[in-house]
Design a protein around this motif. Structure first.
Motif, PDB file in Angstrom:
ATOM      1  N   THR A 261      17.201 -40.912  54.873  1.00 27.43           N
ATOM      2  CA  THR A 261      17.483 -42.745  54.507  1.00 27.43           C
ATOM      3  C   THR A 261      17.914 -42.137  52.834  1.00 27.43           C
ATOM      4  O   THR A 261      18.668 -42.355  52.306  1.00 27.43           O
ATOM      5  N   CYS A 262      16.513 -41.320  52.771  1.00 32.50           N
ATOM      6  CA  CYS A 262      16.591 -40.114  51.634  1.00 32.50           C
ATOM      7  C   CYS A 262      18.295 -39.551  51.345  1.00 32.50           C
ATOM      8  O   CYS A 262      18.861 -38.983  50.699  1.00 32.50           O
ATOM      9  N   GLN A 263      18.633 -38.795  53.129  1.00 28.52           N
ATOM     10  CA  GLN A 263      19.771 -38.161  52.987  1.00 28.52           C
ATOM     11  C   GLN A 263      20.877 -38.814  53.020  1.00 28.52           C
ATOM     12  O   GLN A 263      22.022 -38.972  51.934  1.00 28.52           O
ATOM     13  N   ARG A 264      20.848 -40.314  53.125  1.00 28.84           N
ATOM     14  CA  ARG A 264      22.313 -40.975  52.845  1.00 28.84           C
ATOM     15  C   ARG A 264      22.428 -41.849  51.278  1.00 28.84           C
ATOM     16  O   ARG A 264      23.627 -41.269  51.465  1.00 28.84           O
ATOM     17  N   THR A 265      21.428 -41.844  50.862  1.00 28.13           N
ATOM     18  CA  THR A 265      21.459 -42.520  49.953  1.00 28.13           C
ATOM     19  C   THR A 265      22.140 -40.828  48.656  1.00 28.13           C
ATOM     20  O   THR A 265      22.664 -41.834  48.221  1.00 28.13           O
ATOM     21  N   PHE A 266      21.495 -39.814  48.774  1.00 29.42           N
ATOM     22  CA  PHE A 266      21.911 -39.405  48.001  1.00 29.42           C
ATOM     23  C   PHE A 266      23.803 -38.955  48.785  1.00 29.42           C
ATOM     24  O   PHE A 266      24.084 -38.522  47.809  1.00 29.42           O
ATOM     25  N   GLN A 267      23.570 -38.935  49.569  1.00 24.93           N
ATOM     26  CA  GLN A 267      25.362 -38.572  49.952  1.00 24.93           C
ATOM     27  C   GLN A 267      25.942 -39.716  49.631  1.00 24.93           C
ATOM     28  O   GLN A 267      26.838 -39.584  48.704  1.00 24.93           O
ATOM     29  N   ALA A 268      25.708 -40.879  49.623  1.00 24.81           N
ATOM     30  CA  ALA A 268      26.434 -41.928  48.845  1.00 24.81           C
ATOM     31  C   ALA A 268      26.601 -42.180  47.516  1.00 24.81           C
ATOM     32  O   ALA A 268      27.408 -41.928  47.077  1.00 24.81           O
ATOM     33  N   LEU A 269      25.515 -41.346  46.627  1.00 23.48           N
ATOM     34  CA  LEU A 269      25.535 -41.005  45.358  1.00 23.48           C
ATOM     35  C   LEU A 269      26.522 -39.985  44.745  1.00 23.48           C
ATOM     36  O   LEU A 269      27.391 -40.055  43.659  1.00 23.48           O
ATOM     37  N   ARG A 270      26.559 -39.477  45.670  1.00 22.50           N
ATOM     38  CA  ARG A 270      27.151 -38.312  45.265  1.00 22.50           C
ATOM     39  C   ARG A 270      28.621 -38.657  45.470  1.00 22.50           C
ATOM     40  O   ARG A 270      29.608 -37.790  44.611  1.00 22.50           O
ATOM     41  N   ILE A 271      28.937 -38.969  46.967  1.00 24.50           N
ATOM     42  CA  ILE A 271      30.533 -39.354  47.083  1.00 24.50           C
ATOM     43  C   ILE A 271      31.503 -40.144  45.622  1.00 24.50           C
ATOM     44  O   ILE A 271      31.694 -39.781  45.322  1.00 24.50           O
ATOM     45  N   ASP A 272      30.654 -41.289  45.337  1.00 27.73           N
ATOM     46  CA  ASP A 272      30.284 -41.723  44.104  1.00 27.73           C
ATOM     47  C   ASP A 272      31.220 -41.205  43.291  1.00 27.73           C
ATOM     48  O   ASP A 272      32.082 -41.241  42.218  1.00 27.73           O
ATOM     49  N   VAL A 273      29.866 -40.378  42.135  1.00 30.28           N
ATOM     50  CA  VAL A 273      30.189 -39.872  41.069  1.00 30.28           C
ATOM     51  C   VAL A 273      31.455 -38.891  40.957  1.00 30.28           C
ATOM     52  O   VAL A 273      31.934 -38.293  40.099  1.00 30.28           O
ATOM     53  N   ASN A 274      31.642 -37.849  42.289  1.00 31.38           N
ATOM     54  CA  ASN A 274      32.426 -37.340  42.007  1.00 31.38           C
ATOM     55  C   ASN A 274      34.168 -37.603  42.836  1.00 31.38           C
ATOM     56  O   ASN A 274      35.254 -37.462  43.468  1.00 31.38           O
TER      57      ASN A 274
END
Length: 356
Positions: A261-274
């Motif tokens: 869940t941590c991996q997916r949450t950080f991934q989702a944020l990374r995709i969004d801000v970039n």
């Protein structure tokens, strides 16, 4: 009399210097791994254990990419995401000093290091041009050089970016919640969370990473921020995630669920801000016009959202006659490579050939 004996006699207790141990814990202390040219034996040992040395990146599916692209001396190619330069170097070797590769990257810090590293290995500006810009500008470069014979797009984030706590890509180490590939542009993930609504965050987590607990996490994160508790570090976000999932039964699976869940949450944020999906969509639209007739493209994806977008675009191009053939089935890394490099397990390669 020794200094310690003098201190004992005078009743002064001097604290012994703490022994840090054989293996440094801080990123900055991993000096042997951060100087691969000096400590090659250490690097080889870390890689043999199936780990990626700090500050490095192990390229995935190099041979499979070369087998498909069939690069010939004199050809002109495009590397969409330069990164650590592992794929770039392998492709440059195929040119045998004839031809040229154009590469893009939005990370000013890492691209400068890679440029210097490749120059020292004999790949200078006569055969390699590196542009600090997004790969969705492929049409501009293609127009300038007359198109490309081969193109590679490795859509993954490089290990050296994830390793560095200052970048905020990993929930495993404490650092600012940034997640930008270029820290000089845009807003950080922390700033993004400052103003996001519960509904938008839930949608982001679902769309960008298929997070099953998107609603619960969105509620917990936005409520925390509304209380005035800003989530501006990787540790704070991880703690909110752990607390949100505390209702899960205490068994051996709980730790793994929280980690994913941590991996997916950080991934989702990374995709969004970039703006990664927007950039990829634009790249796929411009791709056919950047390829010469008969040109080949290989694309590495690392999660379902990317793969679906790439698959849909290549399939549509084939139906319209833009591509003479494309990968109906994905190419995956070998079992041996997956065992040696954990990041390889989620990798898929898709390819296409431009119609003559």
């Amino acid at each position: 009399m020794s200094e310690q004996e003098k201190n004992t006699e005078q009743g002064v207790h001097k604290r012994r210097t703490r022994y840090k141990g054989k293996y440094p814990r801080k990123f900055e202390e991993k000096y042997k791994e951060l100087q691969p040219e000096k400590y090659q034996d250490m690097i080889a040992h870390v890689i043999q254990k199936g780990n990626t040395p700090a500050g490095m990146h192990i390229s995935i599916m190099v041979q499979e990419i070369l087998d498909f692209l069939k690069i010939q001396p004199g050809e002109v190619g495009f590397d969409a995401t330069l990164g650590y330069g592992g794929h770039t170097k392998a492709m440059l070797k195929c040119l045998e000093g004839k031809g040229h590769i154009y590469a893009t990257d939005v990370d000013p810090e890492e691209s400068a290091k890679t440029k210097k590293r490749l120059e020292e290995q004999g790949f200078g500006e006569d055969i390699l041009t590196i542009r600090l810009q997004n790969f969705c500008t492929i049409d501009e470069i293609a127009k300038e050089v007359g198109g490309f014979d081969f193109i590679l797009a490795d859509l993954g984030v490089s290990s050296m970016q994830i390793d560095n706590p200052k970048r905020g890509f990993s929930f495993k180490v404490d650092g600012p919640l940034d997640l930008r590939l270029n820290q000089e542009k845009g807003i950080s993930a922390a700033e993004r969370l400052d103003t996001i609504s519960r509904e938008e965050l839930a949608g982001m987590l679902y769309e960008n990473s298929d997070e099953p607990y998107c609603e619960e996490l969105a509620k917990a994160i936005t409520e925390e921020i509304r209380k005035g508790h800003r989530i501006d570090t990787t540790t704070k976000l991880r703690q909110v995630i752990e607390q949100t999932l505390s209702f899960l039964p205490e068994n051996k699976e709980k730790k793994d669920i929280i980690r994913k869940t941590c991996q997916r949450t950080f991934q989702a944020l990374r995709i969004d801000v970039n703006h990664e999906f927007e950039v990829l969509y634009e790249f796929m639209e411009k791709l056919p016009g950047a390829l010469k007739p008969g040109g080949r493209v290989a694309i590495l994806t690392f999660h379902s959202g990317e793969d679906k977008l790439v698959k849909k675009a290549l399939k549509a191009g084939y139906r319209e006659g833009v591509y003479s053939e494309y990968a109906k089935d994905v190419v995956r890394p070998s079992a041996e490579e997956c065992a040696q490099n954990g990041r390889a397990r989620s990798t898929k390669m898709r390819w296409a050939v431009k119609a003559e």
